[in-house]
Enzyme design. Sequence first.
Site, PDB file in Angstrom:
ATOM      1  N   GLY A   1     -42.488  12.895 -54.353  1.00 32.91           N
ATOM      2  CA  GLY A   1     -41.899  14.038 -53.259  1.00 32.91           C
ATOM      3  C   GLY A   1     -41.322  13.246 -52.207  1.00 32.91           C
TER       4      GLY A   1
ATOM      5  N   GLU B   1     -41.422  10.423 -61.748  1.00 35.29           N
ATOM      6  CA  GLU B   1     -41.942   8.979 -63.577  1.00 35.29           C
ATOM      7  C   GLU B   1     -43.009   8.736 -63.218  1.00 35.29           C
ATOM      8  OE1 GLU B   1     -40.235   8.298 -66.558  1.00 35.29           O
ATOM      9  OE2 GLU B   1     -41.882   7.320 -66.692  1.00 35.29           O
TER      10      GLU B   1
ATOM     11  N   ILE C   1     -37.673  23.185 -46.557  1.00 34.44           N
ATOM     12  CA  ILE C   1     -36.874  22.372 -44.992  1.00 34.44           C
ATOM     13  C   ILE C   1     -38.217  21.624 -44.421  1.00 34.44           C
ATOM     14  CG2 ILE C   1     -37.096  23.534 -43.010  1.00 34.44           C
ATOM     15  CD1 ILE C   1     -35.245  25.874 -44.559  1.00 34.44           C
TER      16      ILE C   1
ATOM     17  N   MET D   1     -45.902  24.457 -47.753  1.00 36.75           N
ATOM     18  CA  MET D   1     -46.530  23.613 -48.894  1.00 36.75           C
ATOM     19  C   MET D   1     -47.665  23.330 -48.893  1.00 36.75           C
ATOM     20  SD  MET D   1     -42.980  21.481 -49.705  1.00 36.75           S
ATOM     21  CE  MET D   1     -41.790  22.108 -50.931  1.00 36.75           C
TER      22      MET D   1
ATOM     23  N   ASP E   1     -48.486  16.784 -47.296  1.00 32.25           N
ATOM     24  CA  ASP E   1     -49.445  17.214 -47.784  1.00 32.25           C
ATOM     25  C   ASP E   1     -50.930  17.009 -47.179  1.00 32.25           C
ATOM     26  OD1 ASP E   1     -47.789  18.685 -49.156  1.00 32.25           O
ATOM     27  OD2 ASP E   1     -48.566  18.351 -51.425  1.00 32.25           O
TER      28      ASP E   1
ATOM     29  N   GLY F   1     -47.907   9.358 -53.295  1.00 31.53           N
ATOM     30  CA  GLY F   1     -48.565  10.314 -52.939  1.00 31.53           C
ATOM     31  C   GLY F   1     -50.088   9.681 -53.229  1.00 31.53           C
TER      32      GLY F   1
HETATM   33  O1  F6P Z   1     -44.566  16.943 -51.707  1.00 30.97           O
HETATM   34  C1  F6P Z   1     -45.497  17.466 -51.946  1.00 30.97           C
HETATM   35  C2  F6P Z   1     -45.481  19.248 -52.457  1.00 30.97           C
HETATM   36  O2  F6P Z   1     -44.283  19.553 -51.297  1.00 30.97           O
HETATM   37  C3  F6P Z   1     -45.857  19.946 -52.459  1.00 30.97           C
HETATM   38  O3  F6P Z   1     -46.667  20.292 -51.552  1.00 30.97           O
HETATM   39  C4  F6P Z   1     -45.308  20.719 -53.714  1.00 30.97           C
HETATM   40  O4  F6P Z   1     -45.939  21.447 -54.135  1.00 30.97           O
HETATM   41  C5  F6P Z   1     -44.756  19.766 -54.492  1.00 30.97           C
HETATM   42  O5  F6P Z   1     -44.232  18.801 -53.604  1.00 30.97           O
HETATM   43  C6  F6P Z   1     -42.950  20.335 -54.953  1.00 30.97           C
HETATM   44  O6  F6P Z   1     -42.145  19.586 -54.827  1.00 30.97           O
HETATM   45  P1  F6P Z   1     -41.435  18.952 -56.074  1.00 30.97           P
HETATM   46  O7  F6P Z   1     -40.371  20.787 -56.578  1.00 30.97           O
HETATM   47  O8  F6P Z   1     -40.696  17.932 -55.493  1.00 30.97           O
HETATM   48  O9  F6P Z   1     -41.874  18.469 -57.134  1.00 30.97           O
END
Ligand code: F6P
Length: 341
Positions: A13, A76, A265, A177, A135, A110
């Site tokens: 992410g 991926e 956001i 999140m 996170d 991450g």
């Molecule tokens: O970037 C981490 C995070 O924001 C998590 O807290 C969240 O659950 C997840 O990514 C969701 O991301 P995506 O929909 O891009 O997989």
Amino acid sequence: MKPKKIGILTAGGDCPGLNAAIRGVGKTAIVKYGMEVIGISSGFLGLIDNDTFPLEENMLSGILTDGGTILGTSREKPFKKSKRYKIDKPNMIKETYKKLGLDCVVCIGGNGTMKTAAKMVTEGLNVIGIPKTIDNDVWGTDQTFGFDSALWIATEAIDRLHSTANSHKRIMVIEIMGHHAGWLALYTGMAGGGDVILLPELDYDMDVVNNYLLERARNKKPYSIVVVAEGIEKPNKDQSAASYIAEQIESGTGIETRKTILGYIQRGGSPSPMDRILATRFGAYAVDLIAHEDYGKMVIKKGEKIKDIYLSDVGSKLRLVPQDHKLIKKGRGLDICFGSK
Ligand code: F6P
């Protein structure tokens, strides 16, 4: 000695500060060491498909303050077995690495990315990891970049909820999140003056929460702010954490309750000054490691220092909020409810 050629990718992410890290890596590599830099598109997909391009120094100018990533990203996971696609992705990655003549790949990501990076090391490739995520749950580092920016965004959102909650004398539930780790919810809740803070790491009891909120109302506190991490335990996995908690509060207290889900956001837009600095320091340090051929490492922040640890030590470990974290203890002393007595 021939100048080194390095690849750089962003995976998982996105978060604010990715471009600052790319710039930190790229400029240090080109300006300080005269290295050649290759941009790899869309995370590990770009390595599998050889979707790459030369990253020139001029392409790194003006991106420090930009959100997102100029390289693109994807979730991926090349080492995860998939029944649908029987192609040997790890081998394709090795072929691309060889074809491009890379000396190292810098993987910015991450937990999942660090796990993949560690597997690439066992496949014989030179890799350096840089931890990012809003996170803040990458094991081994005190902080990831992206977290500070998200904290600012989410805190501002809570600040804005106070006045509307007060006008209507409502309870406001805001979902932050964090599937496994509640760092962002904890820090946002503390910074935004949350009355209740619920984290995935802590058990909670709705009776305790509702009695606490009723007590606030009895004490003539006109409104309450409830901060919930998206990953808290709930009976129905498909329902959002905020919807579930808001429903439980309204039916349990009879007080009008509304929910806000902050969502993506929190991951968008320009990085905070602290994240720009952290991402730049991480990027520059990563290239120093490469210059010394000190591969297989992840860059970390320990106290005020930037250091490194072995990617193999990070593995699949997650950095979670300890139940006795100092902010939780301080919060309890301020009569903030964490869902249990
Ligand atoms: O970037 C981490 C995070 O924001 C998590 O807290 C969240 O659950 C997840 O990514 C969701 O991301 P995506 O929909 O891009 O997989």
